[in-house]
Each structure stands twice: as structure tokens, then as C-alpha cells.
Design a protein around this motif. Structure first.
Motif, PDB file in Angstrom:
ATOM      1  N   GLN A 124       0.822  -1.307   0.191  1.00 53.99           N
ATOM      2  CA  GLN A 124       0.009  -0.031   0.112  1.00 53.99           C
ATOM      3  C   GLN A 124       0.846   1.286  -0.067  1.00 53.99           C
ATOM      4  O   GLN A 124       0.660   2.412  -0.638  1.00 53.99           O
ATOM      5  CB  GLN A 124      -0.951  -0.001   1.103  1.00 53.99           C
ATOM      6  N   LEU A 183      -6.175   5.891   6.334  1.00 49.84           N
ATOM      7  CA  LEU A 183      -5.726   6.730   5.306  1.00 49.84           C
ATOM      8  C   LEU A 183      -5.768   8.241   5.750  1.00 49.84           C
ATOM      9  O   LEU A 183      -6.798   8.739   6.218  1.00 49.84           O
ATOM     10  CB  LEU A 183      -6.849   6.538   3.948  1.00 49.84           C
ATOM     11  N   MET A 221       0.161   4.254  -2.813  1.00 52.51           N
ATOM     12  CA  MET A 221      -0.003   5.803  -2.531  1.00 52.51           C
ATOM     13  C   MET A 221       1.045   6.537  -3.238  1.00 52.51           C
ATOM     14  O   MET A 221       0.696   7.516  -3.464  1.00 52.51           O
ATOM     15  CB  MET A 221      -0.170   5.664  -0.883  1.00 52.51           C
TER      16      MET A 221
END
Length: 299
Positions: A132, A154, A136
Motif C-alpha cells: 500500500q 488513510l 500511494m
């Protein structure tokens, strides 16, 4: 002055330190410092005040940050605009995901979209899976336009458009011969004495599980970490270890020696498609996003 220097500068502004910014940008702290020093020398101003381990923007640095953000945005917008004039690129959907595409049925939906799209358009899906943190980074850098991620931790949610995909429920995963395999449900306290295997520390799953133990006052250490859930399940088939994973990731047809046991405590993770609100998309990527919106409305 170059774009990388502006990106490094903005990374420091975001993280508040040279070391954290260097980690986010995958360069050494010394290289980061040299680039910022070169930028300050070229501009003839100090952009940061340095106090102990913290850095703060100077007054001129705060003004420069506004122009740096506009420059990076305009650069990304320019590339996307030019994409419209390159046939191959304008038909390309740049999609990044955490390693769940096959487990969550994403592949089938992508195949359906490409099959049913305009017959005279050759749809190209530029898709890959990674952790992740890297997904991102690629989204912010403009390397991808749409991402499938876990949204539980997040940051800066207001800068994203989001399509909720599913809420994952965690279960205990263990070998069928494990003492816990026969229980109807297990609590986190039941797991204390058994060695724990998890996805590695860069995974949101790791954070969710370890924070759950922490909330219940349990000090739990991991015995094995890996980057892929299928590797983890291969290990569990022959080891006395246990793991906590989202049920959607557990394929008992591929790993017949494993079993799942419900948890007493509810432990969940939210998965969603996201894109940056200010990111300009080519037409086919816009259509792809709308397709997913309609798909989830029908679920």
C-alpha cells in the motif's frame, strides 16, 4: 531547479522532517539534504529553519511551497493532457492495487469492462500489485490514476474521491490440526500462547491486528512476517503458527489443510477504489471510474 527537488521539498513540508521525507521518496537522507541545499543556493533563500530534529518553513519557504505545489500539479496535468494526443496512452488505464486483485474478483470486472467497451477502442490496462505504501506513492507521483487500497488508516481523506468496495471481516487462520481449529469462535486472549504470523509491517493488515491486541492490553509479538498472503497461508499449512486475516483472502480450495475460526471481537478492514480529486483523467479512465460507481450501486 528540477521537479525532483520540488517533490523532495514538498515531501519535507508534508512529513516535517528530512529523514521521514527521504523514506517516503526512497532516497538517502544525505541525498535529500544535498538536493534541498542546492535548491536553496540556487534560489538564494533559506526555505527551512532547522531546530534540533525538526524543520520548519521560513516565511519565504511557505510562499515557495504554494508555487511548488502548483508547478507539480501543472506538470501532471500537462502530461495527462498530452496523453489525449497519444493513441496508445489515451486508451490506457493506469491502475494500482494492493495484492488482492484475484482474491476480490477485480480481474473479472476489469475483463468485463474491456470486453464491453467501445469495439473500435483497444483498451490497455496498465495494472500491477504492490504494497500500500508504494501504491500511494505512485498515485501521488502520477504513475497511476486509480488505486485499490485499504482505507482504515488513510490520511488526508478530503483529497480523494472514493468508491467503497467491501468491508473485510477478520478470522483466525490455522492448520486443521491446531488446538484452536475445533472452537466455534476464539477471542484475542485465546491466541496469546500461540506463535503469530502476519503480513509485514508495511501492510495495513499488520497495523489493524497489532492495534487490536494493543487495545485489549495484550502484548503480542510476531514470529513470521511476509509480503504476500498466499505465502503466509503456505507457511500455516505445515506450521503451528496462527494468523489473523480478512476472510476474503483465505482460499481453502488452494490450501485444504487450513481452516478458519470466527473471532469474538469484531475486527474489520475497509477496501475502496480511490483517485485524487484534482487529478485530470483521460476519457477511458473516467469511463472506467464511472463503470465502478455503477457496479457498486447495483450491489
Amino acid at each position: 531547479m528540477n521537479l525532483n527537488q520540488l517533490k523532495y521539498f514538498l515531501a519535507i513540508v508534508k512529513t516535517g522532517s528530512f529523514s521521514n521525507a527521504a523514506d517516503d521518496m526512497y532516497i538517502s537522507q544525505s541525498s535529500m539534504s544535498k538536493q534541498i541545499k542546492a535548491l536553496e543556493t540556487e534560489l538564494g533563500v533559506d526555505l527551512f529553519k532547522r531546530e534540533h530534529s525538526k524543520v520548519y518553513l521560513t516565511e519565504i519557504g511557505a510562499e515557495f511551497a504554494k508555487y511548488a505545489e502548483m508547478t507539480i500539479k501543472q506538470h501532471n496535468d500537462m502530461l495527462l493532457y498530452l496523453d489525449e494526443f497519444a493513441t496508445k496512452k489515451s486508451n490506457t488505464i493506469r491502475f494500482g492495487s494492493i495484492p488482492v486483485v484475484s482474491s476480490y474478483g477485480i480481474s473479472a470486472q476489469i475483463a468485463q469492462f474491456t470486453t464491453n467497451y467501445k469495439p473500435d477502442v483497444n483498451v490497455v490496462i496498465d495494472m500491477h500489485e504492490t504494497n500500500q505504501q508504494e501504491v500511494m506513492k505512485e498515485l501521488f507521483d502520477g504513475a497511476i490514476d486509480i488505486a485499490l487500497i485499504r482505507t482504515d488508516y488513510l490520511d488526508e481523506v478530503d483529497v480523494f474521491d472514493c468508491i467503497p468496495y467491501k468491508k473485510d471481516i477478520f478470522v483466525l487462520v490455522c492448520n486443521q490440526n491446531h488446538p484452536l481449529s475445533t472452537k466455534e469462535a476464539v477471542s484475542l486472549n485465546d491466541l496469546i500462547k500461540y506463535p503469530l504470523s502476519l503480513l509485514d509491517t508495511s501492510s495495513v493488515i499488520y497495523t489493524i491486528v497489532m492495534k487490536a491486541f494493543e487495545r485489549h492490553g495484550i502484548e503480542k509479538k510476531t514470529k513470521c512476517l511476509t509480503t504476500r498472503h498466499k505465502i503466509l497461508m503456505e507457511i500455516l499449512q505445515t506450521a503451528p503458527n496462527i494468523s489473523l486475516l480478512p476472510l476474503s483472502l483465505v482460499d481453502l480450495t488452494l490450501f485444504p489443510h487450513l481452516c478458519t475460526v470466527p473471532l469474538v471481537e469484531e475486527l474489520t478492514s475497509d477496501v475502496a477504489l480511490i483517485k485524487l480529486k484534482k487529478r485530470r483523467l483521460n476519457k477511458i479512465t473516467k469511463d472506467f471510474w464511472i463503470y465502478w460507481q455503477k457496479y457498486f450501486q447495483m450491489q
